[in-house]
Design an enzyme around this catalytic site. Structure first.
Site, PDB file in Angstrom:
ATOM      1  N   GLY A 264      49.309  42.730  45.760  1.00 34.64           N
ATOM      2  CA  GLY A 264      48.191  42.309  44.921  1.00 34.64           C
ATOM      3  C   GLY A 264      48.084  43.149  43.669  1.00 34.64           C
ATOM      4  N   GLY A 266      46.535  45.942  41.178  1.00 28.34           N
ATOM      5  CA  GLY A 266      45.967  47.262  41.436  1.00 28.34           C
ATOM      6  C   GLY A 266      47.028  48.341  41.512  1.00 28.34           C
ATOM      7  N   VAL A 268      47.556  50.842  43.761  1.00 28.79           N
ATOM      8  CA  VAL A 268      48.257  51.196  45.006  1.00 28.79           C
ATOM      9  C   VAL A 268      49.441  50.264  45.218  1.00 28.79           C
ATOM     10  CG1 VAL A 268      48.060  51.561  47.487  1.00 28.79           C
ATOM     11  CG2 VAL A 268      46.106  51.961  46.033  1.00 28.79           C
ATOM     12  N   GLU A 289      52.253  36.469  43.898  1.00 26.83           N
ATOM     13  CA  GLU A 289      51.644  35.617  42.862  1.00 26.83           C
ATOM     14  C   GLU A 289      51.726  36.277  41.492  1.00 26.83           C
ATOM     15  OE1 GLU A 289      47.658  35.200  44.475  1.00 26.83           O
ATOM     16  OE2 GLU A 289      46.993  36.845  43.207  1.00 26.83           O
ATOM     17  N   ASN A 379      35.478  40.943  41.584  1.00 29.36           N
ATOM     18  CA  ASN A 379      36.387  40.027  40.893  1.00 29.36           C
ATOM     19  C   ASN A 379      36.445  38.661  41.574  1.00 29.36           C
ATOM     20  OD1 ASN A 379      37.106  42.110  39.127  1.00 29.36           O
ATOM     21  ND2 ASN A 379      38.725  42.810  40.489  1.00 29.36           N
ATOM     22  N   GLY A 383      44.238  35.727  45.432  1.00 31.03           N
ATOM     23  CA  GLY A 383      45.228  35.214  46.386  1.00 31.03           C
ATOM     24  C   GLY A 383      45.290  36.035  47.656  1.00 31.03           C
TER      25      GLY A 383
HETATM   26  N1  COA Z   1      31.789  50.147  47.431  1.00 33.53           N
HETATM   27  C1  COA Z   1      31.410  50.062  46.139  1.00 33.53           C
HETATM   28  N2  COA Z   1      32.259  50.235  45.107  1.00 33.53           N
HETATM   29  C2  COA Z   1      33.541  50.541  45.409  1.00 33.53           C
HETATM   30  C3  COA Z   1      33.995  50.665  46.724  1.00 33.53           C
HETATM   31  C4  COA Z   1      33.058  50.460  47.771  1.00 33.53           C
HETATM   32  N3  COA Z   1      33.415  50.544  49.040  1.00 33.53           N
HETATM   33  N4  COA Z   1      35.305  50.978  46.699  1.00 33.53           N
HETATM   34  C5  COA Z   1      35.675  51.033  45.411  1.00 33.53           C
HETATM   35  N5  COA Z   1      34.613  50.776  44.635  1.00 33.53           N
HETATM   36  C6  COA Z   1      34.564  50.738  43.184  1.00 33.53           C
HETATM   37  C7  COA Z   1      35.336  51.871  42.535  1.00 33.53           C
HETATM   38  O1  COA Z   1      34.555  53.039  42.450  1.00 33.53           O
HETATM   39  C8  COA Z   1      35.657  51.287  41.179  1.00 33.53           C
HETATM   40  O2  COA Z   1      34.490  51.342  40.402  1.00 33.53           O
HETATM   41  P1  COA Z   1      34.548  51.563  38.809  1.00 33.53           P
HETATM   42  O3  COA Z   1      35.187  50.323  38.269  1.00 33.53           O
HETATM   43  O4  COA Z   1      33.110  51.711  38.427  1.00 33.53           O
HETATM   44  O5  COA Z   1      35.371  52.801  38.614  1.00 33.53           O
HETATM   45  C9  COA Z   1      35.908  49.801  41.499  1.00 33.53           C
HETATM   46  O6  COA Z   1      35.264  49.551  42.765  1.00 33.53           O
HETATM   47  C10 COA Z   1      37.387  49.442  41.620  1.00 33.53           C
HETATM   48  O7  COA Z   1      37.968  50.265  42.567  1.00 33.53           O
HETATM   49  P2  COA Z   1      39.443  50.838  42.432  1.00 33.53           P
HETATM   50  O8  COA Z   1      39.607  51.889  43.480  1.00 33.53           O
HETATM   51  O9  COA Z   1      39.715  51.215  41.012  1.00 33.53           O
HETATM   52  O10 COA Z   1      40.341  49.633  42.926  1.00 33.53           O
HETATM   53  P3  COA Z   1      41.175  48.505  42.209  1.00 33.53           P
HETATM   54  O11 COA Z   1      41.101  48.523  40.730  1.00 33.53           O
HETATM   55  O12 COA Z   1      42.494  48.559  42.851  1.00 33.53           O
HETATM   56  O13 COA Z   1      40.395  47.167  42.671  1.00 33.53           O
HETATM   57  C11 COA Z   1      39.618  45.490  44.135  1.00 33.53           C
HETATM   58  C12 COA Z   1      40.094  46.932  43.983  1.00 33.53           C
HETATM   59  C13 COA Z   1      39.338  45.230  45.607  1.00 33.53           C
HETATM   60  C14 COA Z   1      38.344  45.261  43.333  1.00 33.53           C
HETATM   61  C15 COA Z   1      40.743  44.554  43.586  1.00 33.53           C
HETATM   62  O14 COA Z   1      41.961  44.828  44.235  1.00 33.53           O
HETATM   63  C16 COA Z   1      40.416  43.090  43.808  1.00 33.53           C
HETATM   64  O15 COA Z   1      39.734  42.484  42.992  1.00 33.53           O
HETATM   65  N6  COA Z   1      40.894  42.481  44.908  1.00 33.53           N
HETATM   66  C17 COA Z   1      40.601  41.118  45.257  1.00 33.53           C
HETATM   67  C18 COA Z   1      41.609  40.189  44.689  1.00 33.53           C
HETATM   68  C19 COA Z   1      42.973  40.411  45.272  1.00 33.53           C
HETATM   69  O16 COA Z   1      43.171  41.174  46.197  1.00 33.53           O
HETATM   70  N7  COA Z   1      43.945  39.733  44.772  1.00 33.53           N
HETATM   71  C20 COA Z   1      45.263  39.899  45.375  1.00 33.53           C
HETATM   72  C21 COA Z   1      46.242  39.044  44.896  1.00 33.53           C
HETATM   73  S1  COA Z   1      46.584  39.400  43.158  1.00 33.53           S
END
Ligand code: COA
Length: 526
Positions: A264, A266, A268, A289, A379, A383
């Site tokens: 996905g 991000g 990691v 994707e 967001n 997928g």
């Molecule tokens: N509760 C509240 N906020 C949280 C949290 C929690 N448990 N865990 C992380 N956050 C916050 C972080 O502090 C960060 O905040 P900021 O933007 O104010 O700094 C934000 O969420 C993003 O976290 P981050 O650790 O930078 O993760 P990321 O950029 O890798 O995004 C998701 C993580 C889950 C939001 C992102 O992967 C996503 O939208 N996933 C759903 C869609 C998906 O998985 N698609 C996959 C196919 S492409």
């Protein structure tokens, strides 16, 4: 140039400016646009529309459908309050704010579902599709740019089509795409993909030329992705996953070239794929994707045999590299419609390894990827559900804490479930990796707390779990407390209950009397 970009001679007379084309957009219309994770999105016409609304003060609201997130266009439209309804995915802070204020109606949808809902008529008619293209063929077929997304179904279903030919896009994009649209039921056939590299469709999106009401020549560039470089935590998570892959190969549960990988968006996911550059696996395949920078790093290190996706989401420098060396990748890459890249049938058949990111995970393995505090959209599911539900191996990653430790990402109960415990095989934090396959809820809770929780929260979680056991049940909970950590964060800005020394000493005594566990390293304030 024009001969190459618009090969259908009759269509050359339909070139208009973006300012002229935007006049086709009327209040109340459903507009469907190309674009997937800020890539290959139609930009010129909608941005001209926003400019007009800003200058004239016209009141105009549209339903906006896309493949996934758009780049700055989502923000620009939102600033002019043009978006009434949006689907299926977004990631712009400005739009997120409007969604959470209730100003924009947002349908958060599995990315493979939009095409099916359009076919069934549940999403209404598409008045106008606006599609970014590399070129138009002799028959009116549209050759996409850096993403395919939902463009094929949009073109098929739309009453009218505007094509934005992006003249900055290398013409070598032609031949990279594989457009296949499943037939309407009951005439649906199996999707004949049995290998990641199979091509089953056409290089262009078939389009009746009569539907094309305007062609705009554009020079807008995609919004570059800003991948955060791996930090020590993400690096450690990547290492756990790579060690786990080696372990699975040693035990004969994965072949030496692993299985097709989905990762996905991000940092990691990107770090895991980058880590594969130095791992002992060869001839890797990607079935995903979105191709981030790391996929091309793997190509450069000779590790990947083939990659299939629906879009590229690349940094500025990687975009420059890819755009100038497309011919090198022609026989190694395919871009597909998102209903095919994410199709349950194909994901299951190929035995994909899916790696996606969670916001929070509970002690039984349920995953929340979308809702902060259970209420506020981040967001969207994107997928992740398409892959998580159907992959052979489903991995979720998250840092064990957020907001400098004020939030634990491992909680008694998630506030929103995107991926249920039944779909989650492996969870990874910087603290460790938990293999949940075949485990019962009580076993899962013990492993998740032990391996994944941050030391700030481990004993609190154990305390909760051990008291919950007294209530009995297959999946024990203390219902009145299950969401209390989130409530505490909402009230105080910190999930931690015990912050003073006296609190900690008293708390430790209570926990050890419940769990029989000696609490080490917890005698100082958290
Ligand atoms: N509760 C509240 N906020 C949280 C949290 C929690 N448990 N865990 C992380 N956050 C916050 C972080 O502090 C960060 O905040 P900021 O933007 O104010 O700094 C934000 O969420 C993003 O976290 P981050 O650790 O930078 O993760 P990321 O950029 O890798 O995004 C998701 C993580 C889950 C939001 C992102 O992967 C996503 O939208 N996933 C759903 C869609 C998906 O998985 N698609 C996959 C196919 S492409």
């Amino acid at each position: 140039m024009l001969e190459q970009r618009i090969r259908h001679t009759g269509l050359r007379s339909r070139i208009v400016s973006a300012e002229e084309a935007q006049q086709y957009v009327k209040d109340g219309m459903t507009i469907a646009v190309s674009g997937f994770t800020k890539s290959g999105d139609a930009k010129a016409v909608l941005q001209a529309l926003a400019k007009r609304v800003e200058q004239t003060g016209d009141k105009l609201r549209i339903n906006l459908y896309s493949g996934a997130s758009l780049g700055e266009t989502d923000t620009i439209l939102c600033e002019q309050q043009i978006i009434a309804r949006r689907l299926p995915y977004q990631s712009e802070p400005r739009l997120r704010k409007s969604i959470n204020l209730g100003e924009v109606q947002y349908t958060d949808q599995h990315l493979s579902h939009t095409a099916e809902l359009l076919r069934s008529g549940c999403l209404g008619d598409i008045d106008l599709a606006i599609i970014e293209a590399t070129a138009i063929t002799e028959t009116g077929g549209i050759i996409p740019t850096s993403s395919v997304g939902n463009s094929p179904i949009f073109v098929q279903r739309a009453k009218r089509v505007i094509v934005e030919i992006n003249v900055n896009t290398p013409i070598e994009f032609e031949g990279l795409h594989d457009i296949y649209l499943p037939k309407d039921r009951p005439n649906r056939m199996p999707i004949p993909i049995t290998k990641v590299s199979d091509r089953i469709g056409t290089p262009d999106i078939p389009c009746n030329p009569d539907k094309i009401i305007g062609i705009v020549l554009s020079r807008h560039t995609d919004t570059p992705s800003n991948i955060v470089p791996a930090d020590s935590d993400t690096q450690r998570m990547a290492e756990y996953i790579l060690d786990f892959f080696e372990h699975e190969v040693r035990h004969g549960r994965l072949p030496h070239n692993l299985a097709p990988l989905q990762s996905g968006v991000g940092s990691v996911s990107n770090a895991v794929l980058s880590g594969l550059c130095n791992a002992p696996f060869e001839n890797l395949e990607i079935y995903t994707e979105v191709m981030q920078d790391a996929v091309f790093e793997l190509f450069q290190s000779g590790k990947v045999a083939f990659a299939s996706a629906s879009s590229f989401t690349l940094s500025k420098s990687m975009t420059e590299h890819v755009n100038t060396s497309l011919s090198k990748y022609r026989d190694k890459i395919v871009l597909r419609p998102q209903e095919i890249s994410n199709h349950p049938e194909v994901v299951r058949r190929l035995g994909v390894i899916a790696i996606n990111t969670a916001l929070e995970v509970d002690i039984y393995g349920n995953v929340n990827s979308t809702h902060v505090g259970g209420t506020h959209m981040m967001n969207g599911i994107g997928g992740s559900g398409d892959f998580a539900r159907n992959a052979a191996l489903t991995i979720f990653v998250t840092k064990s804490i957020a907001k400098d430790g004020r939030i634990s990402s491992i909680v008694p109960f998630v506030t929103h479930v995107d991926h249920s415990e039944h779909d989650v095989d492996i969870v990874v934090t910087e603290q460790g990796i938990a293999d949940l396959r075949g485990r019962t809820p009580r076993e899962r809770a013990a492993i998740i707390i032990e391996k994944l929780a941050h030391p700030f929260y481990k004993d609190e979680l154990l305390y909760y779990f051990h008291r919950a056991l007294a209530y009995g049940g297959h999946t024990p909970h203390i219902l009145e407390e299950a969401l209390s950590w989130h409530k505490r964060f909402a009230d105080t800005g910190d999930m931690r209950q015990f912050r003073g020394l006296a609190d900690v000493v008293g708390r430790n005594r209570r926990i050890s009397s419940h769990t029989g566990r000696t609490i080490k390293g917890m005698s100082r304030p958290l």
